[in-house]
Motif scaffolding. Structure first.
Motif: not given
Length: 292
Positions: A21-30, A271-284
């Motif tokens: 509700g607090l994360v998934g739905w707003p991201m879907f709307q964006i 685009l910012t979310i995509a960059i953040a996802l890339g950082l997370v994948l690099l640190a996985r």
């Protein structure tokens, strides 16, 4: 599914619902609004304007977007690396036995708890070109005779917004690494002493492997927070001068509330979310590695 797994999912269900509700739905709307065509701030009528890829096309072909990406990456790297070094040094110091250690531990956390706007006001005064402490010290030591406008000079503005970010960020590294240091068994240090290891060797072969996992996690979290940093930059420079401090977060705000291009703003957000996802994948991989 076994009864234990059903019971576990039942316990997790409230948290999962809150996250959706607090994360998934707003991201879907964006994500949906990033495809909405035309100008407009009314999200209820976005569907009537039609959907397409024009927002992404205009954002990705805009040179200012790539300038903002470069500024964002410089801001993240310039604030996270010094914050980590200072936090690591502070954690190693606070892990030692000395008087008033507990009081210093509490004081070290105060910058992290300070609101970003308050931090901005303090550093605006410190870097003031006329009566700021920084310029006074530079003049008093003979390093500079000019009154430098740190936040209004295109060449120094990014450095000026990085400094308060470092001051606010390093306590999180200190807290995380200090907790990890206290989990390292003393037997390992005793074995290193018996083997004739000096302090530098003990650090790289005992201390660093023990704190590496939490340290990498802290770097990832702080990088994500720096990636979406807004209040310090907006309160000090507003993204200027001449877009010198316009990160993706500031650019998304300008697109939405200055130009009323909500679709472009949401595309920049994705685009910012995509960059953040890339950082997370690099640190996985480092996060999954076992050290002890």
């Amino acid at each position: 599914m076994t009864d234990d797994r059903r019971f576990a999912f039942a316990l997790l269900a409230p948290a999962i619902i809150c996250v959706l509700g607090l994360v998934g739905w707003p991201m879907f709307q964006i994500g949906m609004l990033s495809f909405a065509e035309g100008k407009g701030m009314n999200i209820l009528t976005a569907g009537a304007r039609g959907f397409g890829m024009s927002n992404y096309a205009s954002v990705l072909t805009d040179p200012e977007t790539w300038q903002s990406i470069t500024t964002t990456l410089l801001y993240v790297a310039g604030s996270i690396i010094p914050s980590f070094v200072i936090g690591l040094g502070a954690a190693l110091l606070l892990n030692r036995q000395f008087p008033l250690r507990r009081a210093l531990r509490c004081l070290a956390l105060l910058p992290w708890a300070a609101p970003g706007v308050l931090v901005s006001i303090v550093f605006l005064w410190l870097f003031d070109p006329s009566y700021g402490v920084v310029n006074y010290l530079l003049r008093a030591t003979g390093v500079s005779t000019a009154d430098i406008g740190w936040f209004t000079n295109e060449d120094t503005a990014l450095f000026a917004v990085i400094i308060p970010t470092i001051w606010k960020s390093f306590p999180f590294f200190t807290l995380t690494i200090l907790g990890a240091l206290q989990t390292i068994p003393d037997d390992l240090y005793e074995a290193a002493d018996i083997d004739g290891a000096n302090r530098t060797q003990s650090f790289f072969h005992v201390t660093w492997p023990g704190v590496r996992g939490p340290a990498v996690l802290a770097i990832v979290l702080n990088s994500l927070w720096a990636l979406r940093e807004f209040d310090i930059i907006f309160a000090t420079t507003g993204g200027g001068p001449a877009r010198a401090t316009e990160t993706l977060g500031i650019r998304a705000y300008v697109e939405a509330f200055s130009y009323f291009e909500l679709g472009r703003a949401c595309a920049i957000g994705m685009l910012t979310i995509a960059i953040a996802l890339g950082l997370v994948l690099l640190a996985r991989r480092p996060l999954q590695k076992e050290f002890f």
